[in-house]
Enzyme design. Structure first.
Site, PDB file in Angstrom:
ATOM      1  CB  SER A 222       0.516   3.678   2.675  1.00  0.00           C
ATOM      2  OG  SER A 222       1.721   2.966   2.796  1.00  0.00           O
TER       3      SER A 222
ATOM      4  CG  ASP B 179       1.337   1.856  -0.583  1.00  0.00           C
ATOM      5  OD1 ASP B 179       0.685   2.909  -0.735  1.00  0.00           O
ATOM      6  OD2 ASP B 179       1.988   1.594   0.448  1.00  0.00           O
TER       7      ASP B 179
END
EC number: 3.1.1.-
Length: 372
Positions: free
Chosen positions: A76, A257
């Site tokens: 991320s 993600d």
């Protein structure tokens, strides 16, 4: 004051490592001598605090020199920083980036809540992705003139940071191993329900751009749109083309993600343990201190759910194995900050400055304890 909500502890046995660069990445053991692998955990806007620690580690310290790291990995927001580090960015480069960094533009004002909710109901995500994409483009272009030169491209080339692929990075690593480093980031192919590792450590991602891999690794579910890649089940590789000249089966897959699976891509080392026989692992992680906030509506609820998932969610399924096999050095930032806290540019510069100063003075220090 910053001291009210941040402390740093490090579980580490400092080692004075001697680093020898290696060009061959296909040997049975990835590196013939002990190497350093540095991971940066995902944590949304908490990455601002990580930049302060990185600024400190760029200077002389008793722990590690960032230029002595062989592999940078992240999830991320950690993938954004890991890419910059892999591209050889120096302290001045990140400082240049911080000068224009403004997270307050990432999310809508509360006055736009009806529009935000409408976007979520019609498109499946809360926020427009323009500012996230702009941020990633900006960091990839910081040293683009130098990268063009190192890739032997013409001076007038229109090659941009968004054009850099994993193949380009591998070429740079082979030619300039003192500057460029291997990269490992993770995402989740939600269409196939698999954690995916995008890396220079194998040949599966050569045609994929770093820009798109960052967007895939940081695509918070329901917050930002998912990324799309086409999967070729014959070659077992991802690509941009929906068609081929063969009869290969191609599917369009959605990526979200990487923190949904693991906030740090440590699992790659476990799955490929025969290639990482002698490494020191360094991990910059976030531990969030629980804090009360009133749930005022569906958007606030979604934000809290995602913050919970990425702050307290699943860690490496083999963390115990990692500790048994490797020396693990953990920098743990204990924060009351949330994944979706937004900071304007002045706040970001102040936070990174305070963290750097407190690391430098020893007010924020690294406690040395034996890794277990």
């Amino acid at each position: 004051m910053l001291e009210k909500y941040i402390s740093i502890k490090m579980r580490v046995n400092p080692v004075n490592n001697t680093i020898n660069n290696t060009d061959d990445i296909k040997s049975t053991s990835l590196f013939p001598k002990k190497k350093n692998v540095f991971f940066i955990e995902g944590g949304g806007t908490k990455g601002v605090y990580a930049m302060g620690v990185l600024n400190y580690l760029y200077d002389e310290n008793v722990y590690i020199k960032l230029q002595d790291v062989d592999i940078f990995g992240g999830t991320s927001v950690g993938s954004i920083l890991a890419v910059g580090l892999s591209l050889g960015y120096q302290k001045k480069d990140f400082e240049k980036f911080v000068e224009t960094f403004d997270l307050s533009k990432f999310v809508d004002s509360k006055y736009y809540a009806p529009f935000t909710l409408y976007r979520f109901l019609t498109k499946g995500h809360l926020y427009d992705d323009t500012n996230r994409q702009t941020l990633v483009k900006k960091i990839l272009n910081i040293n683009i003139e130098t990268i063009r030169s190192h890739l032997d491209l013409p001076i007038d080339s229109d090659f941009e940071g968004t054009d850099i692929t994993f193949w380009h990075l591998k070429k740079l690593i082979k030619k300039y191993p003192q500057i460029y480093k291997h990269l490992l980031i993770n995402s989740v192919d939600i269409s196939r329900e698999q954690q995916i590792f995008m890396t220079t450590l194998d040949d599966n991602w050569d045609n994929i751009k770093l820009y798109d891999s960052i967007l895939a690794s940081s695509a918070f579910p329901f917050v930002f749109p998912s990324s799309k890649f086409y999967y070729n089940s014959t070659t077992q590789k991802y690509q941009y083309e929906s068609l081929t000249d063969t009869n290969d089966k191609i599917t369009e897959n959605s990526f979200i993600d990487g923190g949904v699976a693991n906030n740090i891509p440590l699992d790659y080392l476990i799955l490929n343990s025969e290639r990482f026989t002698d490494c020191n692992l360094w991990s910059l992680q976030f531990t969030t201190t629980p804090a009360y906030s009133k749930i005022t509506g569906p958007i606030a609820l979604i934000q809290k759910l995602i913050n919970f998932a990425f702050s307290y969610g699943r860690k490496s399924f083999g963390l115990e194995l990692i500790h048994e096999k490797y020396q693990v050095n953990v920098i743990n930032l204990n924060l009351s900050a949330n994944t979706f806290d937004t900071y304007n540019n002045n706040q970001i510069k102040e936070i990174t400055r305070q963290i750097y100063d407190q690391c430098l003075s020893g007010q924020l220090h690294f406690d040395n304890v034996d890794s277990q």
